[in-house]
Design an enzyme around this catalytic site. Structure first.
Site, PDB file in Angstrom:
ATOM      1  N   TYR A  42       0.910  -0.998   0.542  1.00  0.00           N
ATOM      2  CA  TYR A  42      -0.191   0.356  -0.075  1.00  0.00           C
ATOM      3  C   TYR A  42       0.807   1.215   0.240  1.00  0.00           C
ATOM      4  O   TYR A  42       0.056   2.072  -0.533  1.00  0.00           O
ATOM      5  CB  TYR A  42      -0.986   0.136   1.084  1.00  0.00           C
ATOM      6  CG  TYR A  42      -2.137  -0.546   0.767  1.00  0.00           C
ATOM      7  CD1 TYR A  42      -2.620  -1.438  -0.148  1.00  0.00           C
ATOM      8  CD2 TYR A  42      -3.306  -1.485   2.457  1.00  0.00           C
ATOM      9  CE1 TYR A  42      -3.622  -2.317   0.028  1.00  0.00           C
ATOM     10  CE2 TYR A  42      -4.250  -2.067   2.282  1.00  0.00           C
ATOM     11  CZ  TYR A  42      -4.722  -1.817   0.723  1.00  0.00           C
ATOM     12  OH  TYR A  42      -5.415  -3.103   0.935  1.00  0.00           O
ATOM     13  N   GLY A  43       2.021   0.944   0.663  1.00  0.00           N
ATOM     14  CA  GLY A  43       2.694   2.132   0.190  1.00  0.00           C
ATOM     15  C   GLY A  43       3.573   2.757  -0.339  1.00  0.00           C
ATOM     16  O   GLY A  43       3.678   3.747  -1.256  1.00  0.00           O
ATOM     17  N   CYS A  74      -4.482  -2.502   9.237  1.00  0.00           N
ATOM     18  CA  CYS A  74      -3.290  -2.115   8.338  1.00  0.00           C
ATOM     19  C   CYS A  74      -3.118  -0.608   9.271  1.00  0.00           C
ATOM     20  O   CYS A  74      -4.083  -0.443   8.716  1.00  0.00           O
ATOM     21  CB  CYS A  74      -3.678  -2.175   7.290  1.00  0.00           C
ATOM     22  SG  CYS A  74      -2.638  -1.463   5.977  1.00  0.00           S
ATOM     23  N   ASN A  75      -2.053   0.241  10.054  1.00  0.00           N
ATOM     24  CA  ASN A  75      -2.130   1.384  10.059  1.00  0.00           C
ATOM     25  C   ASN A  75      -1.838   2.701   8.743  1.00  0.00           C
ATOM     26  O   ASN A  75      -2.999   3.206   8.580  1.00  0.00           O
ATOM     27  CB  ASN A  75      -0.544   1.138  10.613  1.00  0.00           C
ATOM     28  CG  ASN A  75      -0.592   1.048  12.033  1.00  0.00           C
ATOM     29  OD1 ASN A  75      -1.326   2.212  12.808  1.00  0.00           O
ATOM     30  ND2 ASN A  75       0.427   0.053  12.130  1.00  0.00           N
ATOM     31  N   CYS A 189       2.770  -1.476  11.960  1.00  0.00           N
ATOM     32  CA  CYS A 189       2.820  -1.919  10.431  1.00  0.00           C
ATOM     33  C   CYS A 189       2.343  -3.535  11.260  1.00  0.00           C
ATOM     34  O   CYS A 189       3.847  -4.436  11.945  1.00  0.00           O
ATOM     35  CB  CYS A 189       3.828  -1.766  10.054  1.00  0.00           C
ATOM     36  SG  CYS A 189       3.335  -3.259   8.507  1.00  0.00           S
ATOM     37  N   THR A 190       1.243  -4.096  10.632  1.00  0.00           N
ATOM     38  CA  THR A 190       0.777  -5.494  11.244  1.00  0.00           C
ATOM     39  C   THR A 190       1.684  -6.356  10.835  1.00  0.00           C
ATOM     40  O   THR A 190       1.352  -7.629  11.367  1.00  0.00           O
ATOM     41  CB  THR A 190      -0.440  -6.072  10.524  1.00  0.00           C
ATOM     42  OG1 THR A 190      -0.610  -5.586  10.059  1.00  0.00           O
ATOM     43  CG2 THR A 190      -1.801  -5.321  11.809  1.00  0.00           C
ATOM     44  N   HIS A 191       2.392  -5.780   9.915  1.00  0.00           N
ATOM     45  CA  HIS A 191       3.699  -7.257   9.524  1.00  0.00           C
ATOM     46  C   HIS A 191       4.968  -7.030   9.974  1.00  0.00           C
ATOM     47  O   HIS A 191       5.586  -7.851  10.719  1.00  0.00           O
ATOM     48  CB  HIS A 191       4.318  -6.787   8.025  1.00  0.00           C
ATOM     49  CG  HIS A 191       3.533  -6.191   6.440  1.00  0.00           C
ATOM     50  ND1 HIS A 191       2.715  -6.126   6.688  1.00  0.00           N
ATOM     51  CD2 HIS A 191       3.325  -7.690   5.808  1.00  0.00           C
ATOM     52  CE1 HIS A 191       1.633  -6.520   5.236  1.00  0.00           C
ATOM     53  NE2 HIS A 191       2.691  -6.966   5.186  1.00  0.00           N
TER      54      HIS A 191
END
Length: 262
Positions: A42-43, A74-75, A189-191
């Site tokens: 997404y970035g 997702c932030n 970030c959830t990753h």
């Protein structure tokens, strides 16, 4: 009996950290996990285009799955599109993911906190507003990582990660100032929690790595409340990939989290 699921969406497999915690808190719930891998990462998106994509995607998902609530794990997506989603689908309950700046500010002893996030989350006004509201008395360093989410995805698929590459991404988080050192790093970030063991190994000194997954799951539990139930039939919950074609390694990952594809 209403056995409607809770829908959890991320751009990739990062949101599985939230699913894992949600299952602990809500073992009687059904879930649908959605990986927008066709849009990952997404970035790299322009903000307006990504917001439009998310609004349209959630419209399709809500019709297809009729969830009790939607969790944006997702932030980047949350800080950009949460308000637009709530306006577009006012009858749906949305749970967003925001950097854990408030708890970090409450816990720090040194007064030096770093927020490790995607560049999109770092530059968003939403993040600065959180700092102004909750962390005005501490020093917050915003660190935008271009590569860390992709490193986490590769690690989950292949079981290997370049530790020096991880170090290069986290190094700006560690600040020494007037005899004080950074003591908390917010994983925004959830990753990132998938790499936290490598981060601990490569860090120049020990810090508290603040994982948001449990707090997100607790908020989802509060939002859903007593609505709906689940019969314990033992079936795997579905995983949806917007690309339509997850590779074998990804299928193996989601099966490990009790999900099925296809």
């Amino acid at each position: 009996m209403n056995d409607a699921p809770i829908l959890i969406l991320d751009s990739g497999v990062g949101g599985l950290t939230v699913l894992r915690e949600a299952r602990v808190l809500m073992p009687d719930r059904r879930f649908v996990y959605v990986a927008d891998d066709a849009g990952f990462p997404y970035g790299n998106w322009e903000e307006d285009a990504l917001r439009d994509r998310l609004v349209a995607l959630f419209g399709d998902l809500i019709v297809a799955h009729e969830p009790l609530a939607c969790v944006i794990a997702c932030n980047t997506a949350s800080t950009l599109a949460l308000n637009a989603l709530r306006q577009s689908y006012p009858r749906m309950k949305f749970v967003g993911t925001v950097p854990a700046i408030k708890p970090a500010a409450e816990r720090t002893r040194s007064g030096l906190v770093s927020v490790l996030a995607t560049p999109g989350t770092v530059r968003r006004q939403y993040t600065q507003d959180l700092i102004d509201q909750w962390a005005s008395r501490v020093s917050v360093k915003l660190v935008g990582s271009v590569a860390l989410a992709s490193l986490a995805e590769r690690y989950m698929r292949g079981g290997f990660v370049d530790e020096q590459a991880v170090l290069a991404e986290i190094a700006p988080c560690f600040i020494e100032e007037n005899g004080r050192r950074t003591d908390i790093v917010v994983l925004a970030c959830t990753h990132y929690p998938f790499l936290v063991n490598r981060m601990r190994k490569m860090a120049p000194w020990p810090v508290d790595w603040l994982d948001p997954a449990e707090a997100i799951a607790r908020q989802a539990d509060r939002v859903v409340g007593d609505a709906g139930t689940r019969s314990m039939h033992g079936d795997f919950d579905p995983a949806v990939f917007t690309s339509g074609a997850p590779d074998y390694a990804t299928q193996r990952i989601v099966r490990g989290f009790g999900l099925r594809t296809g």
